[in-house]
Scaffold this active site. Structure first.
Site: not given
Length: 329
Positions: A78, A64, A96, A90, A68, A195
């Site tokens: 980043s 993940r 997040n 972020e 992201h 998922h």
């Protein structure tokens, strides 16, 4: 006689070639660190393997993290940058925090790499390697990862809202968001299969249990027995912000196609998961993936390689961070 593992790797290579035959050259390459830091990928794998021995659930966090990272500003690390007194990064966006995890594994891998070949391997590449290793070590397989990314120097929480797909999106919204990043609708359904591992914070789906569309009742598309189980784990009056449930109740630490089987049984945790059955094309992909574990894994690996090329920084752009949490001074 070609071994089954070798055949799988050949198939993934073919899929990647098909996916990238018309893409812009980004100067990434397999074996990028062969001469500058020959053990780079094995060092990252060692850090991931050690982390999984302590907590197998961190694999989902690393996959993940890469996702992201790539969907916001491209694959340039980043998402790893810490907030400062003058900037909310972020990682501290509601999209997040507090659910995003695995940062300490990246820190560990970076420390090991700096000890062996200082200032060579980017944090962005570590993320790509760690995501691949997480897939492999939890039931997937190994695949080649192109490297040569450099690290960005900007991280803004505000940019997550317009780039990351929330769990409330419908099929059209999901399709548009993934298309903006260069993915087909089929690849969107393929990547959604991530998922199948990991946990979700209760706040990401409780609206489906207690007040769906302002009705003060549960989402009618949700299996009633599954909904009852979720309500026990995520009470309506709970004030605990850290309550979580497994994304896949049967095999939450194993890469498999139970995610798709759960959707077919109306047990998709997010509405953006279950909504895939409302569109003929995406429903067909869900059914196809549920029937073909090996086929889905090959497509997933190829889509991950493709994702790893989104808006990368190469050459003299960006930097190679000494610490993945802060830009170089």
């Amino acid at each position: 006689m070609v071994s089954s593992k070798k055949l799988t790797q050949l198939c993934v290579t073919f899929w990647v070639a098909v996916l990238f035959c018309r893409s812009v050259q980004s100067h990434l390459q397999v074996g990028f660190y062969r001469n500058s830091c020959g053990r780079a990928e094995s060092i990252v794998r060692g850090a991931v393997r050690d982390a999984l021995r302590q907590d197998r659930g961190v694999a989902a966090g690393l996959v993940r993290l890469h996702f992201h990272d790539c969907f916001v500003r491209g694959c340039e690390g980043s998402v790893l940058l810490d907030s400062t007194s003058s900037n909310k990064a972020e990682k501290d966006s509601p999209a997040n925090y507090p659910s995003l995890r695995g940062f300490e594994v990246i820190d560990d891998a970076k420390a090991r790499l700096e000890a062996e070949c200082k200032g060579v391997v980017s944090c962005a590449d570590i993320l790509a390697f760690a995501a691949r290793d997480s897939f492999d070590l939890t039931g997937g397989f190994d695949y080649d990862v192109q490297a040569g990314r450099r690290d960005g120097i900007v991280s803004l929480a505000s940019e997550t809202y317009s780039n990351l797909p929330p769990p409330t999106f419908n099929v059209d919204q999901l399709t548009r968001r993934f298309s903006e990043k260069g993915f087909t609708q089929e690849e969107m359904v393929t990547l959604s299969g991530a998922h199948t591992i990991g946990n979700s914070n209760c706040r990401s789906f409780t609206y489906r249990l207690y007040n769906f569309s302002g009705t003060n009742s549960q989402d009618p598309s949700l299996d009633s027995k599954y909904a009852a189980s979720l309500r026990k784990s995520c009470p309506q009056d709970s004030t605990d912000p850290n309550l979580e449930v497994p994304m896949d109740t049967r095999t939450p630490t194993i890469i498999d196609v139970n995610y798709y089987k759960d959707i077919l049984a109306n047990r998709g945790l997010f509405s953006s998961d279950q909504i895939l059955l409302t569109n003929p094309a995406t429903a067909s992909e869900v059914k196809s993936n549920a029937r073909s574990p090996s086929g889905w894994k090959k497509k997933f690996a190829a889509a991950m390689v493709k994702m790893g090329q989104i808006e990368v920084l190469t050459g003299n752009k960006g930097e190679i961070r000494a610490n993945c949490r802060v830009i170089n001074s």
